[in-house]
Design a protein around this motif. Structure first.
Motif, PDB file in Angstrom:
ATOM      1  N   GLY A  54       0.788  -1.228   0.000  1.00  0.00           N
ATOM      2  CA  GLY A  54       0.000   0.000   0.000  1.00  0.00           C
ATOM      3  C   GLY A  54       0.818   1.274   0.000  1.00  0.00           C
ATOM      4  N   LYS A  55       2.092   1.173  -0.324  1.00  0.00           N
ATOM      5  CA  LYS A  55       2.971   2.346  -0.289  1.00  0.00           C
ATOM      6  C   LYS A  55       2.875   3.207  -1.543  1.00  0.00           C
ATOM      7  N   ILE A  56       2.292   2.691  -2.592  1.00  0.00           N
ATOM      8  CA  ILE A  56       2.248   3.417  -3.857  1.00  0.00           C
ATOM      9  C   ILE A  56       0.877   4.040  -4.121  1.00  0.00           C
ATOM     10  N   GLN A  57      -0.163   3.467  -3.578  1.00  0.00           N
ATOM     11  CA  GLN A  57      -1.520   3.884  -3.913  1.00  0.00           C
ATOM     12  C   GLN A  57      -1.768   5.378  -3.723  1.00  0.00           C
ATOM     13  N   GLU A  58      -1.153   5.991  -2.709  1.00  0.00           N
ATOM     14  CA  GLU A  58      -1.389   7.417  -2.485  1.00  0.00           C
ATOM     15  C   GLU A  58      -0.809   8.280  -3.606  1.00  0.00           C
ATOM     16  N   GLU A  59       0.062   7.704  -4.416  1.00  0.00           N
ATOM     17  CA  GLU A  59       0.639   8.440  -5.543  1.00  0.00           C
ATOM     18  C   GLU A  59      -0.108   8.204  -6.847  1.00  0.00           C
ATOM     19  N   LEU A  60      -1.062   7.284  -6.838  1.00  0.00           N
ATOM     20  CA  LEU A  60      -1.815   6.974  -8.049  1.00  0.00           C
ATOM     21  C   LEU A  60      -3.168   7.680  -8.033  1.00  0.00           C
ATOM     22  N   ILE A  61      -3.562   8.171  -9.186  1.00  0.00           N
ATOM     23  CA  ILE A  61      -4.841   8.843  -9.335  1.00  0.00           C
ATOM     24  C   ILE A  61      -5.607   8.159 -10.458  1.00  0.00           C
ATOM     25  N   ALA A  62      -6.860   7.836 -10.201  1.00  0.00           N
ATOM     26  CA  ALA A  62      -7.701   7.244 -11.250  1.00  0.00           C
ATOM     27  C   ALA A  62      -8.002   8.310 -12.301  1.00  0.00           C
ATOM     28  N   VAL A  63      -7.872   7.940 -13.555  1.00  0.00           N
ATOM     29  CA  VAL A  63      -8.176   8.857 -14.653  1.00  0.00           C
ATOM     30  C   VAL A  63      -9.123   8.185 -15.634  1.00  0.00           C
ATOM     31  N   GLU A  64      -9.940   8.992 -16.280  1.00  0.00           N
ATOM     32  CA  GLU A  64     -10.833   8.466 -17.305  1.00  0.00           C
ATOM     33  C   GLU A  64     -10.153   8.589 -18.663  1.00  0.00           C
ATOM     34  N   VAL A  65     -10.233   7.509 -19.427  1.00  0.00           N
ATOM     35  CA  VAL A  65      -9.573   7.450 -20.729  1.00  0.00           C
ATOM     36  C   VAL A  65     -10.593   7.006 -21.761  1.00  0.00           C
ATOM     37  N   LYS A  66     -10.635   7.726 -22.874  1.00  0.00           N
ATOM     38  CA  LYS A  66     -11.551   7.341 -23.946  1.00  0.00           C
ATOM     39  C   LYS A  66     -10.942   6.194 -24.737  1.00  0.00           C
ATOM     40  N   GLN A  67     -11.765   5.188 -24.961  1.00  0.00           N
ATOM     41  CA  GLN A  67     -11.398   4.074 -25.826  1.00  0.00           C
ATOM     42  C   GLN A  67     -12.514   3.933 -26.838  1.00  0.00           C
ATOM     43  N   GLY A  68     -12.285   4.566 -27.974  1.00  0.00           N
ATOM     44  CA  GLY A  68     -13.357   4.598 -28.976  1.00  0.00           C
ATOM     45  C   GLY A  68     -14.500   5.449 -28.456  1.00  0.00           C
ATOM     46  N   LYS A  69     -15.698   4.874 -28.424  1.00  0.00           N
ATOM     47  CA  LYS A  69     -16.873   5.604 -27.941  1.00  0.00           C
ATOM     48  C   LYS A  69     -17.065   5.452 -26.437  1.00  0.00           C
ATOM     49  N   LYS A  70     -16.300   4.559 -25.835  1.00  0.00           N
ATOM     50  CA  LYS A  70     -16.442   4.309 -24.408  1.00  0.00           C
ATOM     51  C   LYS A  70     -15.391   5.075 -23.614  1.00  0.00           C
ATOM     52  N   THR A  71     -15.704   5.326 -22.372  1.00  0.00           N
ATOM     53  CA  THR A  71     -14.745   5.907 -21.441  1.00  0.00           C
ATOM     54  C   THR A  71     -14.519   4.898 -20.323  1.00  0.00           C
ATOM     55  N   VAL A  72     -13.257   4.586 -20.071  1.00  0.00           N
ATOM     56  CA  VAL A  72     -12.928   3.643 -19.006  1.00  0.00           C
ATOM     57  C   VAL A  72     -12.103   4.358 -17.942  1.00  0.00           C
ATOM     58  N   THR A  73     -12.179   3.868 -16.734  1.00  0.00           N
ATOM     59  CA  THR A  73     -11.383   4.418 -15.644  1.00  0.00           C
ATOM     60  C   THR A  73     -10.172   3.538 -15.419  1.00  0.00           C
ATOM     61  N   VAL A  74      -9.010   4.162 -15.461  1.00  0.00           N
ATOM     62  CA  VAL A  74      -7.753   3.466 -15.196  1.00  0.00           C
ATOM     63  C   VAL A  74      -7.319   3.881 -13.801  1.00  0.00           C
ATOM     64  N   ALA A  75      -7.228   2.884 -12.903  1.00  0.00           N
ATOM     65  CA  ALA A  75      -6.965   3.200 -11.502  1.00  0.00           C
ATOM     66  C   ALA A  75      -5.718   2.520 -10.937  1.00  0.00           C
ATOM     67  N   MET A  76      -4.990   1.796 -11.777  1.00  0.00           N
ATOM     68  CA  MET A  76      -3.786   1.151 -11.255  1.00  0.00           C
ATOM     69  C   MET A  76      -2.675   1.166 -12.286  1.00  0.00           C
ATOM     70  N   ASP A  77      -1.464   1.067 -11.806  1.00  0.00           N
ATOM     71  CA  ASP A  77      -0.283   1.046 -12.652  1.00  0.00           C
ATOM     72  C   ASP A  77      -0.190  -0.310 -13.338  1.00  0.00           C
ATOM     73  N   ASP A  78      -0.195  -0.318 -14.651  1.00  0.00           N
ATOM     74  CA  ASP A  78      -0.135  -1.598 -15.357  1.00  0.00           C
ATOM     75  C   ASP A  78       1.273  -1.896 -15.901  1.00  0.00           C
ATOM     76  N   HIS A  79       2.273  -1.184 -15.400  1.00  0.00           N
ATOM     77  CA  HIS A  79       3.643  -1.443 -15.836  1.00  0.00           C
ATOM     78  C   HIS A  79       4.385  -2.404 -14.913  1.00  0.00           C
ATOM     79  N   ARG A  80       3.781  -2.735 -13.802  1.00  0.00           N
ATOM     80  CA  ARG A  80       4.404  -3.715 -12.913  1.00  0.00           C
ATOM     81  C   ARG A  80       4.328  -5.085 -13.569  1.00  0.00           C
ATOM     82  N   ARG A  81       5.368  -5.846 -13.409  1.00  0.00           N
ATOM     83  CA  ARG A  81       5.403  -7.207 -13.950  1.00  0.00           C
ATOM     84  C   ARG A  81       5.897  -8.148 -12.852  1.00  0.00           C
TER      85      ARG A  81
END
Length: 79
Positions: A37-64
């Protein structure tokens, strides 16, 4: 960019294995920090348009977290 990285690694004496070990450690530490839980305070959910839809991205997807040294070395061989 990859050529620049290889040239710099050669100049500084950084082996491919050392770079892969560093990358693996970075992935492991990022995953541990995320799970703790050390990173969550630095992440902000953002809305992103994907075609006609808008999705909310709320987590870092670069972690592997599934990354292994063997996987990184296979990727290195391809590059």
């Amino acid at each position: 960019m990859a050529m620049t990285a290889e040239k710099l690694a050669d100049e500084k004496g950084v082996s491919r294995r050392a770079a892969d070990e560093y990358a693996l450690r970075s992935q492991q530490l990022a995953d541990a920090a995320y799970k703790a839980g050390k990173i969550q305070e630095e992440l902000i959910a953002v809305e992103v348009k994907q075609g006609k839809k808008t999705v909310t991205v709320a987590m870092d997807d670069h972690r592997r977290p599934e990354t292994t040294l063997e996987t990184l070395e296979k990727l290195s061989a391809i590059v």
